[in-house]
Design an enzyme around this catalytic site. Structure first.
Site, PDB file in Angstrom:
ATOM      1  N   HIS A   1       3.447   7.465   8.571  1.00  0.00           N
ATOM      2  CA  HIS A   1       4.012   8.647   9.244  1.00  0.00           C
ATOM      3  C   HIS A   1       3.708   9.943   8.485  1.00  0.00           C
ATOM      4  CE1 HIS A   1       8.237   8.666   7.068  1.00  0.00           C
ATOM      5  NE2 HIS A   1       7.240   8.575   6.218  1.00  0.00           N
TER       6      HIS A   1
ATOM      7  N   VAL B   1       0.849  -1.189   0.000  1.00  0.00           N
ATOM      8  CA  VAL B   1       0.000   0.000   0.000  1.00  0.00           C
ATOM      9  C   VAL B   1       0.888   1.243   0.000  1.00  0.00           C
ATOM     10  CG1 VAL B   1      -1.839   1.224   1.203  1.00  0.00           C
ATOM     11  CG2 VAL B   1      -1.754  -1.286   1.269  1.00  0.00           C
ATOM     12  N   GLY B   2       0.782   2.038  -1.075  1.00  0.00           N
ATOM     13  CA  GLY B   2       1.701   3.160  -1.247  1.00  0.00           C
ATOM     14  C   GLY B   2       3.052   2.658  -1.716  1.00  0.00           C
ATOM     15  N   GLY B   3       3.026   1.711  -2.651  1.00  0.00           N
ATOM     16  CA  GLY B   3       4.239   1.000  -3.063  1.00  0.00           C
ATOM     17  C   GLY B   3       5.185   1.764  -3.965  1.00  0.00           C
TER      18      GLY B   3
END
Length: 363
Positions: free
Chosen positions: A266, A204-206
């Protein structure tokens, strides 16, 4: 008299400590006055290709050889190398009996070579880019009015900026790939068991797919899904065993045995993290699924053997203040809050030899 003597000795010791602290402060304040210089000179070294030139040469290079190879002014290059040698980024060694010296690699300079596994060059180039430096000048706005420094500097958040600026988007993806090459081997070595029973994994968010490529190469039985915004995955590298899917993780996440998020959460506020984590939890099986989070834990007692990296986590937290709207590095207590609010029944924390830890969360 003996008591007075003890008091006098104690006062002298206090004065000595105060004098030592003052002397230390007189030197240390210069680090903050010109602290940016180290980053600027290292960026200069990367842009000139100094580390690559020495590596390609196959051994130490004299100033004459280096300046000729790089088409640099010998005078300017000499001053740059003097600085880099002083900070032990490169090493100066005798080149001949006539007193000529040459420059060779150190473990630090090897991390400035552009195409090696341990290279940090791309991450340094991102963080030292004008786009990423500008928000630091508005950091006080975050404290005074809870503003967003990146927004103050550029009129849009970092993701909207990258969506319309292909060059900056590439800088971000290259930097994240650089971080992946350093972190993924630490995950595989430190806690390979987190991938036990995982046949499919959605990153996810690769980004450009480097993380998933490294994971699938190390664990070829896993089928990978590289999931990110459409404009990101459209330029991601092709890899056997990996499918590219464009979308928005605030809306949905492709189904898989496990969801993997490295240096993603983050960037977001607690509320946004909870939303992302809920979508990840919905995407994995309730009975055997998991969400694998690779992120920093500030002040984490689980990471005690690697506390030498705590200063990096604190610097990253400041970078989140400068570069994201609501992002932050989290303490264990803060991670506990977002995981429970996202509906996870339990989680494990596994330290690795990296800035990050691995958090294994179960539905």
């Amino acid at each position: 008299m003996e008591r007075q003597s003890e008091i006098g000795e104690t006062k002298r010791q206090v004065r000595t400590r105060e004098e030592e602290e003052e002397e230390k402060a007189e030197v240390e304040i210069w680090e903050y006055t010109f602290g940016f210089v180290k980053m600027a000179v290292v960026k200069c070294a990367i842009e000139l290709g100094i580390a690559d030139a020495i590596e390609n040469h196959g051994g130490p290079m004299t100033l004459s050889e280096l300046s000729s190879t790089l088409s640099c002014s010998p005078s300017s290059l000499s001053r740059i190398m003097r600085f880099l040698v002083h900070y032990r980024i490169f090493r100066e060694v005798p080149a001949s009996h006539d007193g000529t010296t040459a420059f060779e690699h150190t473990p630090v300079s090897r991390r400035l070579i552009s195409h090696v596994q341990t290279s940090m060059a791309a991450l340094i180039l991102l963080e030292s880019s004008p786009v990423m430096l500008a928000p630091w000048h508005s950091l006080s706005a975050r404290a005074l009015i809870d503003g967003a420094p990146f927004m103050e500097a550029h009129g849009k958040d970092i993701w909207d900026y990258a969506a319309v600026d292909g060059a900056h988007s590439k800088l971000i993806n290259d930097a994240m790939a650089c971080g992946a090459r350093a972190t993924v081997p630490a995950i595989i070595e430190g806690c390979p068991e987190v991938f036990d029973g995982v046949d499919s994994l959605v990153d996810v968010g690769g980004g450009n797919g480097t993380t998933l490529r490294l994971l699938v190469q190390a664990l070829p039985s896993i089928k990978g899904i590289n999931f990110d915004l459409p404009h990101v995955v459209s330029v991601a590298e092709d890899c056997d065993g990996v499918e590219r899917v464009g979308g928005d993780f605030f809306n949905s996440v492709p189904e898989a045995d496990a969801a993997f998020l490295m240096w993603v959460l983050h960037d977001w506020s607690d509320e946004e993290c909870i939303q992302i984590l809920k979508k990840c939890r919905e995407a994995v099986p309730k009975d055997k699924g998991k969400v694998i989070i690779v992120d920093a834990i500030v002040g984490d007692e689980h990471g005690a053997p690697h506390d030498k990296l705590e200063f990096v986590r604190l610097m990253l937290d400041m970078a989140m203040m400068a570069h994201t709207t609501n992002g932050k590095e989290r303490t264990l207590k803060e991670w506990d809050f977002v995981l429970k609010q996202a509906g996870f029944s339990r989680y494990n924390i596994k330290p690795i030899k990296a800035v990050q830890s691995v958090i294994e969360a179960f539905p």
